[in-house]
Design a protein around this motif. Structure first.
Motif, mmCIF file in Angstrom:
data_model
loop_
_atom_site.group_PDB
_atom_site.id
_atom_site.type_symbol
_atom_site.label_atom_id
_atom_site.label_comp_id
_atom_site.label_asym_id
_atom_site.label_seq_id
_atom_site.Cartn_x
_atom_site.Cartn_y
_atom_site.Cartn_z
ATOM 1 N N GLY A 152 0.831 -1.200 0.000
ATOM 2 C CA GLY A 152 0.000 0.000 0.000
ATOM 3 C C GLY A 152 0.860 1.243 0.000
ATOM 4 N N PRO A 153 0.232 2.402 -0.098
ATOM 5 C CA PRO A 153 0.977 3.666 -0.109
ATOM 6 C C PRO A 153 1.502 4.037 1.271
ATOM 7 C CG PRO A 153 -1.378 4.084 -0.210
ATOM 8 C CD PRO A 153 -1.211 2.603 -0.292
ATOM 9 N N LEU A 154 2.553 4.856 1.287
ATOM 10 C CA LEU A 154 3.112 5.327 2.544
ATOM 11 C C LEU A 154 2.072 6.062 3.384
ATOM 12 C CD1 LEU A 154 6.551 6.843 1.442
ATOM 13 C CD2 LEU A 154 6.145 4.593 2.450
ATOM 14 N N ALA A 155 2.082 5.798 4.678
ATOM 15 C CA ALA A 155 1.341 6.584 5.685
ATOM 16 C C ALA A 155 -0.172 6.525 5.544
ATOM 17 C CB ALA A 155 1.807 8.040 5.711
ATOM 18 N N HIS A 156 -0.707 5.662 4.652
ATOM 19 C CA HIS A 156 -2.144 5.376 4.613
ATOM 20 C C HIS A 156 -3.002 6.623 4.372
ATOM 21 C CE1 HIS A 156 -5.807 3.112 5.988
ATOM 22 N NE2 HIS A 156 -5.105 2.092 5.502
ATOM 23 N N LEU A 161 -8.732 11.992 -2.244
ATOM 24 C CA LEU A 161 -8.668 13.411 -1.893
ATOM 25 C C LEU A 161 -7.244 13.959 -1.909
ATOM 26 C CD1 LEU A 161 -11.224 13.425 1.074
ATOM 27 C CD2 LEU A 161 -11.603 14.249 -1.262
ATOM 28 N N LEU A 162 -6.292 13.120 -2.272
ATOM 29 C CA LEU A 162 -4.894 13.517 -2.230
ATOM 30 C C LEU A 162 -4.440 14.070 -3.572
ATOM 31 C CD1 LEU A 162 -2.458 13.430 -0.273
ATOM 32 C CD2 LEU A 162 -1.911 11.164 -1.197
ATOM 33 N N ASP A 163 -3.591 15.099 -3.552
ATOM 34 C CA ASP A 163 -2.992 15.632 -4.764
ATOM 35 C C ASP A 163 -2.410 14.478 -5.585
ATOM 36 O OD1 ASP A 163 -1.532 18.192 -6.127
ATOM 37 O OD2 ASP A 163 -0.142 16.488 -5.975
ATOM 38 N N GLU A 164 -2.654 14.480 -6.885
ATOM 39 C CA GLU A 164 -2.273 13.342 -7.720
ATOM 40 C C GLU A 164 -0.772 13.063 -7.674
ATOM 41 O OE1 GLU A 164 -2.203 12.069 -12.416
ATOM 42 O OE2 GLU A 164 -3.845 13.361 -11.730
ATOM 43 N N ARG A 165 0.039 14.107 -7.672
ATOM 44 C CA ARG A 165 1.494 13.893 -7.609
ATOM 45 C C ARG A 165 1.889 13.169 -6.331
ATOM 46 N NH1 ARG A 165 4.566 19.227 -7.805
ATOM 47 N NH2 ARG A 165 6.385 17.862 -8.051
ATOM 48 N N LEU A 166 1.347 13.650 -5.223
ATOM 49 C CA LEU A 166 1.688 13.032 -3.944
ATOM 50 C C LEU A 166 1.096 11.629 -3.844
ATOM 51 C CD1 LEU A 166 3.282 13.745 -1.414
ATOM 52 C CD2 LEU A 166 1.141 14.515 -0.366
ATOM 53 N N ARG A 167 -0.048 11.432 -4.459
ATOM 54 C CA ARG A 167 -0.687 10.114 -4.461
ATOM 55 C C ARG A 167 0.169 9.097 -5.201
ATOM 56 N NH1 ARG A 167 -6.417 10.783 -6.559
ATOM 57 N NH2 ARG A 167 -5.616 10.368 -8.648
ATOM 58 N N ARG A 168 0.661 9.476 -6.379
ATOM 59 C CA ARG A 168 1.497 8.547 -7.147
ATOM 60 C C ARG A 168 2.827 8.301 -6.444
ATOM 61 N NH1 ARG A 168 2.875 10.516 -12.372
ATOM 62 N NH2 ARG A 168 2.128 12.626 -11.942
ATOM 63 N N PHE A 169 3.387 9.357 -5.858
ATOM 64 C CA PHE A 169 4.635 9.218 -5.110
ATOM 65 C C PHE A 169 4.452 8.280 -3.922
ATOM 66 C CE2 PHE A 169 7.295 10.652 -1.546
ATOM 67 C CZ PHE A 169 8.563 10.589 -2.110
ATOM 68 N N SER A 170 3.377 8.478 -3.179
ATOM 69 C CA SER A 170 3.134 7.675 -1.988
ATOM 70 C C SER A 170 2.994 6.198 -2.321
ATOM 71 C CB SER A 170 1.865 8.184 -1.280
ATOM 72 O OG SER A 170 1.569 7.403 -0.148
ATOM 73 N N LEU A 171 2.314 5.892 -3.416
ATOM 74 C CA LEU A 171 2.147 4.493 -3.809
ATOM 75 C C LEU A 171 3.474 3.878 -4.257
ATOM 76 C CD1 LEU A 171 0.458 2.002 -4.387
ATOM 77 C CD2 LEU A 171 -0.118 2.993 -6.619
ATOM 78 N N VAL A 431 16.133 18.095 4.010
ATOM 79 C CA VAL A 431 15.061 19.031 4.351
ATOM 80 C C VAL A 431 13.841 18.753 3.494
ATOM 81 C CG1 VAL A 431 14.360 21.460 4.315
ATOM 82 C CG2 VAL A 431 16.613 20.812 5.214
ATOM 83 N N ASN A 432 14.042 18.632 2.191
ATOM 84 C CA ASN A 432 12.917 18.300 1.306
ATOM 85 C C ASN A 432 12.297 16.964 1.678
ATOM 86 O OD1 ASN A 432 13.236 20.649 -0.188
ATOM 87 N ND2 ASN A 432 14.527 19.685 -1.744
ATOM 88 N N ASP A 433 13.137 15.995 2.028
ATOM 89 C CA ASP A 433 12.609 14.681 2.415
ATOM 90 C C ASP A 433 11.698 14.809 3.633
ATOM 91 O OD1 ASP A 433 14.195 13.695 0.395
ATOM 92 O OD2 ASP A 433 15.683 12.781 1.731
ATOM 93 N N GLN A 434 12.127 15.593 4.630
ATOM 94 C CA GLN A 434 11.327 15.711 5.850
ATOM 95 C C GLN A 434 10.043 16.484 5.597
ATOM 96 O OE1 GLN A 434 12.201 13.971 8.464
ATOM 97 N NE2 GLN A 434 10.309 14.512 9.550
ATOM 98 N N PHE A 500 10.517 5.696 7.252
ATOM 99 C CA PHE A 500 10.709 5.839 5.809
ATOM 100 C C PHE A 500 12.036 6.550 5.493
ATOM 101 C CE2 PHE A 500 5.837 6.373 5.929
ATOM 102 C CZ PHE A 500 5.649 5.016 6.063
ATOM 103 N N ALA A 501 13.119 5.988 6.035
ATOM 104 C CA ALA A 501 14.434 6.611 5.817
ATOM 105 C C ALA A 501 14.807 6.668 4.344
ATOM 106 C CB ALA A 501 15.501 5.840 6.594
ATOM 107 N N GLN A 502 14.224 5.782 3.539
ATOM 108 C CA GLN A 502 14.568 5.749 2.112
ATOM 109 C C GLN A 502 13.776 6.772 1.296
ATOM 110 O OE1 GLN A 502 12.418 3.854 3.545
ATOM 111 N NE2 GLN A 502 10.685 3.578 2.184
ATOM 112 N N LEU A 503 12.817 7.463 1.911
ATOM 113 C CA LEU A 503 12.008 8.447 1.187
ATOM 114 C C LEU A 503 12.919 9.507 0.577
ATOM 115 C CD1 LEU A 503 8.729 10.098 2.442
ATOM 116 C CD2 LEU A 503 10.563 11.494 1.501
ATOM 117 N N ASP A 504 12.736 9.746 -0.708
ATOM 118 C CA ASP A 504 13.605 10.679 -1.441
ATOM 119 C C ASP A 504 12.717 11.613 -2.264
ATOM 120 O OD1 ASP A 504 15.443 11.993 -3.073
ATOM 121 O OD2 ASP A 504 16.643 10.206 -3.442
#
Length: 514
Positions: A152-156, A161-171, A431-434, A500-504
């Motif tokens: 599933g996507p990060l953080a459920h 209702l999620l912005d499409e860019r963030l939705r695709r990234f999260s998945l 910073v961007n990752d956080q 999610f230390a690998q989040l980039d």
């Protein structure tokens, strides 16, 4: 002893789907809501359910469960602080039981001795299978073939209702997280809240997802086959409510039986659960003591009932369609053991009993590969929440979350886009990752759910705004050129939200969907 008779083979396939999820709780309070919720679920559900699955695997049983584990839960099961605290929690359970076992009341002493033995068994199991995190335990089950792992996507997030860019990234990041932890990329997912909006099937296809879960009404109640969605090859499988509600429904189900241990009633001195349900309208103080001797026969009756329901449903649906049918029952994993103390025992007996009455058990992946797929369908906006629409996550009571999430997401994406566009190098930027990490924690579907259902609403509201505040203050420092302040804030929040230390953030899809 179950009484359902051995029968000839039944047409079709039965699939059990379990969805394992908790929001990020580590370092965000302990009691009554916070880390305690994680440790209760870990000790009461994840440990005994995994123990059941290991026994089935040891007996050579394959493809028994499609088991969903969300990335945010996986991160907690692997977190060093959570693992150490869980060990302490189990030891505290044993100490409380030891004290209860010295009570003057013989009934309470019996409870204490029983709880002491249960805690000792849980400690031994934890030391053997979980002491260094959950990934080894999960990967072992995957390797035996007893489960199909659903991701599933990060953080459920509530994806529609999620912005499409963030939705695709999260998945994409969620599937990558599974590969990193378990050496396996799931081809199926449990979409958070079974939520869907048209177009998501294309995103699933792009991410490599071949099948996902929806609720029965999303397929207009016709769940006897999976359905390709729109013009894609991605298959939606629906929960069969007629069968699933035998176990757990808004108004009834097996866990409410008078003999089972009551979830809601605690003994104030020991903090342990010593009462049985007794009756739905019986006040907690008036509930009778839990008596294990009453339980075994009740479990068997409920096993027989469920197995019979599955068998009859498969026969009836296969006859109706003129081809073998599929029955999918789906539940939260936390039902088994945490909410329903006897649930893991019922689960094991059901999975062993079904083949004896001629029912084939398989996973969602087995169903897709085995041709339990019908004609394409165009799905509409839906979820598995109240009303089967979006009201739990977007209704008037929680509209402020929708607005908050949109504002924080836009702030985060604008900031990260500008930071990356102006950066002198293409190196990874913590910073961007956080910023993205805190944004994803802000938009978790759990917070509006807890408010809509009035379960720790204050905690949920505080958590959403805390992560929103973290996102904003890091963005503000970064946007105003205060580089050291932004780094200091990102590091501070990163220590609290160490997942999610690998989040980039560099992997965010570009503006415009490319």
């Amino acid at each position: 002893m179950s009484t359902t008779t051995v029968s000839d083979a039944v047409p079709g396939q039965f699939t059990l789907v379990l969805h394992s999820h908790l929001p990020w709780l580590v370092n965000h309070g302990r009691w009554p809501v916070g880390e305690e919720w994680l440790y209760q679920s870990w000790g009461s559900s994840y440990q005994p359910v995994f123990d059941v699955l290991r026994r089935l695997a040891a007996d050579g049983m394959k493809s028994q469960v499609s088991l969903g584990i969300t990335p945010v839960l996986a991160a907690q099961l692997d977190d060093p602080h959570a693992a150490a605290s869980m060990y302490e929690w189990l030891a505290d359970w044993q100490l409380r039981a030891m004290e209860l076992a010295t009570d003057r009341d013989p009934v309470r002493r019996d409870h204490g001795n029983r709880e002491f033995r249960a805690a000792a068994a849980a400690l031994a199991d934890f030391e053997q299978h979980w002491r260094h995190g959950g990934s080894a335990a999960i990967r072992t089950l995957v390797d035996t073939g007893v489960i199909e792992l659903l991701g599933g996507p990060l953080a459920h997030p509530f994806q529609p209702l999620l912005d499409e860019r963030l939705r695709r990234f999260s998945l994409a990041e969620g599937l990558a997280d599974a590969r990193l932890r378990w050496g396996h990329t799931p081809t199926g997912i449990w979409a958070p809240e079974c939520a869907f909006t048209p177009g998501m099937e294309i995103e699933y296809d792009t991410a490599g997802v071949r099948h996902f879960m929806v609720d029965g009404p999303t397929l207009r109640g016709d769940t006897a086959l999976g359905r390709p969605v729109g013009g894609s090859d991605v298959v939606a499988f629906g929960r069969d409510l007629q069968v699933s509600y035998r176990v757990w429904s808004p108004k009834s189900g097996y866990p409410g039986h008078a003999a089972y241990r009551d979830f809601h009633t605690y003994d104030h001195d020991s903090g342990l659960k010593l009462s049985r349900v007794t009756g739905r309208s019986v006040d907690g103080a008036a509930k009778a003591p839990y008596d294990p001797a009453r339980v075994d026969a009740v479990i068997d009756r409920h096993v027989d009932d469920f197995v019979g329901q599955v068998r009859e449903r498969l026969i009836a649906q296969s006859r109706r369609m003129g081809r073998p049918a599929l029955v999918v029952a789906a539940f939260d994993t936390e039902l088994f053991g945490h909410w329903w103390h006897e649930g893991p025992r019922w689960l094991e007996r059901v999975l062993r009993r079904l083949p004896e009455v001629g029912v084939t058990v398989g996973t969602l992946d087995d169903a897709r590969r085995g041709g339990y797929v019908g004609q394409p369908v165009h799905l509409t906006d839906s979820s598995w929440g109240s009303g089967k629409d979006w009201r739990v996550w977007a209704g008037p009571q929680v509209r402020h979350f929708v607005d908050l999430n949109a504002e924080v997401t836009q702030t985060a994406l604008d900031t990260v886009d500008k930071q990356m566009a102006s950066a002198a190098t293409t190196s990874r930027d913590r910073v961007n990752d956080q910023i993205i990490r805190e944004t994803l924690l802000t938009v978790s579907s759990d917070w509006p759910f807890m408010v809509s259902k009035d379960t720790a609403a204050g905690y949920a509201t505080d958590r959403a705004h805390k992560h929103a505040h973290a996102t904003r203050e890091i963005c503000d420092a970064a946007s105003s050129g205060r580089v050291e302040a932004a780094q200091r804030l990102a590091d501070g929040w990163g220590r609290a939200d160490n997942l999610f230390a690998q989040l980039d953030a560099r992997r965010l899809p570009a503006t415009g969907g490319n």
